[in-house]
Design a protein around this motif. Structure first.
Motif, short mmCIF file in Angstrom:
data_model
loop_
_atom_site.label_atom_id
_atom_site.label_comp_id
_atom_site.label_asym_id
_atom_site.label_seq_id
_atom_site.Cartn_x
_atom_site.Cartn_y
_atom_site.Cartn_z
N VAL A 41 127.83 50.24 9.82
CA VAL A 41 127.09 50.94 10.88
C VAL A 41 127.61 52.36 10.91
N VAL A 42 127.14 53.31 10.66
CA VAL A 42 127.25 54.70 10.67
C VAL A 42 127.81 54.95 12.11
N PRO A 43 129.29 55.61 12.33
CA PRO A 43 129.76 55.74 13.60
C PRO A 43 129.04 56.88 14.47
N SER A 44 128.49 56.48 15.64
CA SER A 44 127.46 57.78 16.40
C SER A 44 128.42 58.97 16.72
N GLY A 45 129.65 58.41 17.16
CA GLY A 45 130.60 59.62 17.64
C GLY A 45 130.88 60.72 16.68
N ALA A 46 131.01 60.08 15.29
CA ALA A 46 131.45 60.99 14.17
C ALA A 46 130.18 61.59 13.68
N ASN A 47 128.94 61.43 13.94
CA ASN A 47 127.84 62.25 13.11
C ASN A 47 126.76 62.15 14.12
N PRO A 48 126.13 63.33 14.65
CA PRO A 48 124.95 63.68 15.38
C PRO A 48 123.75 63.06 14.79
N ASN A 49 123.89 63.07 13.45
CA ASN A 49 122.58 62.92 12.69
C ASN A 49 121.89 61.35 12.66
N ASP B 249 121.07 51.38 15.85
CA ASP B 249 122.09 51.69 15.00
C ASP B 249 121.49 52.31 13.71
N ALA B 250 122.35 53.24 13.14
CA ALA B 250 121.85 53.36 11.43
C ALA B 250 122.97 52.56 10.72
N LEU B 251 122.33 51.72 9.88
CA LEU B 251 123.05 51.03 8.95
C LEU B 251 123.21 51.53 7.57
N ARG B 252 124.47 51.71 7.21
CA ARG B 252 124.62 52.30 5.69
C ARG B 252 124.80 50.98 4.69
N VAL B 253 123.86 50.83 3.84
CA VAL B 253 123.76 49.84 3.00
C VAL B 253 124.62 50.31 1.51
N ASP B 254 125.68 50.11 1.08
CA ASP B 254 126.32 50.64 -0.02
C ASP B 254 125.79 49.67 -1.32
N VAL B 255 125.44 50.10 -2.30
CA VAL B 255 125.13 49.39 -3.74
C VAL B 255 126.48 49.47 -4.49
N HIS B 256 127.05 48.61 -4.55
CA HIS B 256 128.41 48.73 -5.51
C HIS B 256 128.19 48.38 -6.95
N GLU B 257 127.24 47.29 -7.22
CA GLU B 257 127.07 47.02 -8.46
C GLU B 257 125.74 46.26 -8.74
N ILE B 258 125.20 46.45 -10.07
CA ILE B 258 124.10 45.87 -10.55
C ILE B 258 124.34 45.13 -11.70
N LEU B 259 123.64 43.92 -11.85
CA LEU B 259 123.81 43.23 -13.07
C LEU B 259 122.38 42.84 -13.36
N ILE B 260 122.08 43.06 -14.57
CA ILE B 260 120.53 42.71 -14.79
C ILE B 260 120.30 41.83 -16.12
N ALA B 261 119.31 41.22 -16.31
CA ALA B 261 118.92 40.32 -17.39
C ALA B 261 118.71 41.07 -18.59
N ARG B 262 118.71 40.41 -19.89
CA ARG B 262 118.48 41.26 -21.06
C ARG B 262 117.01 41.01 -21.29
N ARG B 263 116.07 40.59 -20.42
CA ARG B 263 114.70 40.56 -20.61
C ARG B 263 113.98 41.39 -19.56
N GLY B 264 112.93 42.02 -19.68
CA GLY B 264 112.21 42.52 -18.54
C GLY B 264 110.52 42.60 -18.71
N THR C 81 127.55 71.36 5.58
CA THR C 81 128.74 71.49 6.01
C THR C 81 129.70 70.28 6.21
N ALA C 82 129.05 69.01 6.39
CA ALA C 82 129.51 67.94 6.35
C ALA C 82 128.51 66.92 6.03
N GLU C 83 128.65 66.43 4.84
CA GLU C 83 127.52 65.38 4.30
C GLU C 83 127.11 64.38 5.12
N PRO C 84 126.00 64.33 5.47
CA PRO C 84 125.38 63.06 6.46
C PRO C 84 125.93 61.85 5.93
#
Length: 320
Positions: A212-220, A77-92, A301-304
């Protein structure tokens, strides 16, 4: 600070569940459904206090948190991992080490702690760097012995692609059942290449979901290496012992994606990439380096790998 109700309402894995490898044999610390949001807390150089007690920075490491099992995900399978939000500390923190980094004459051993104030990294009394939080390490477990958490490869891993910000997604080829996802290594700011060895390394939390990216909808979907979707761009990631090798693999992957979409010859596709794509460095300071090819999604023509990604928030600075 703005109240983030999802911080407490969604599943969350603390950074005590950290790993120094992307290991398929480890028991999942969390199991989620596809599309379900979850938080992963991330360690940094400052975690535990050792950074400020010793100058032996080579003994420090930045692990990943996980693994998270994703129901209904299988090898191939091709797994799409979406990053919705990042919280960071105030020191690095940042370090340099002898024999490391991208500079001809090398660097000495040094450590630098910075404060993060009003969306700026306070590098020194006169120098500020805009905060742009990102995730340095996102990956799935490969078959066999798990690679070190600082390694990049077909599993994803330590890509150090600064485009993996809130609102971005990473598509990774799955090798084992339920994917076994790991993530960590948050940066408050990083330039392409991460040339001194580290970026502005911070503790924090990242909210993710996986589908999972649907294989039938995307040949890539038969991708061989990770692909990043960020800021209306498609980004292929290559890795190798040299930047030359890494760049060629990233170029090959972009050529295949675009050629499959446009049905052009390899030569015509390569000419479009030469005119419109950017080849650049993600990370050049670890044992395996990573390069990227960035192409605006309008050339497809269609974003992968496009899927709806709702509830995506801008990155925020917060005590965590």
């Amino acid at each position: 600070m703005q109240e983030i109700p999802t911080l407490h309402e969604t599943p969350r894995v603390g950074y005590e569940d950290a790993s120094l490898s992307f290991d398929a044999s480890s028991e999942p610390v969390l199991t989620v459904n596809q599309g379900e949001h979850f938080w992963l807390d991330a360690r940094s150089l400052l975690t535990g206090g050792l950074f400020e007690e010793t100058g032996e920075y080579e003994k420090l490491s930045i692990p990943v948190t996980g693994p998270v099992a994703i129901r209904g995900v299988n090898p191939g399978d091709a797994l799409r991992v979406d990053v919705h939000e990042i919280l960071i500390a105030r020191r690095g923190a940042m370090v340099t080490l002898p024999g490391r980094g991208g500079f001809t004459d090398g660097l000495g051993r040094a450590g630098h702690v910075v404060e993060i104030v009003d969306g700026q990294v306070v590098f020194d009394d006169h120098t500020r760097i805009p905060v742009r939080p990102m995730v340095g390490k996102v990956g799935v477990a490969p078959v066999g012995v798990g690679p070190n958490s600082s390694t990049v490869g077909i599993h994803g891993g330590n890509m150090d692609c600064k485009d993996v910000t809130a609102g971005a997604a990473v598509v990774i080829p799955v090798q084992v059942t339920e994917a076994m996802l790991y993530a960590g290594d948050l940066h408050a700011a990083q330039g392409d290449g991460e040339c001194s060895l580290t970026a502005v390394e911070v503790e924090g939390s990242v909210r993710l979901s996986c589908t999972v990216v649907p294989s039938g909808a995307n040949p890539n979907v038969g991708i061989r290496r990770p692909v990043v979707l960020s800021g209306d761009s498609v980004i292929t990631i290559g890795d190798g012992d040299t930047l030359d090798e890494a760049a060629r693999l990233a170029l090959d992957d972009m050529l295949e994606l675009l050629q499959t979409d446009r049905k052009w010859s390899r030569e015509k596709t390569a000419m479009l990439l030469s005119a419109a794509a950017d080849v650049s460095v993600s990370q050049l300071v670890n044992a395996r380096v990573s390069a990227k090819v960035t192409l605006a999604s309008r050339y497809f023509t269609a974003e992968p790998f496009t899927l709806d990604s709702s509830d995506t928030m801008n990155a925020q600075v917060s005590d965590v």
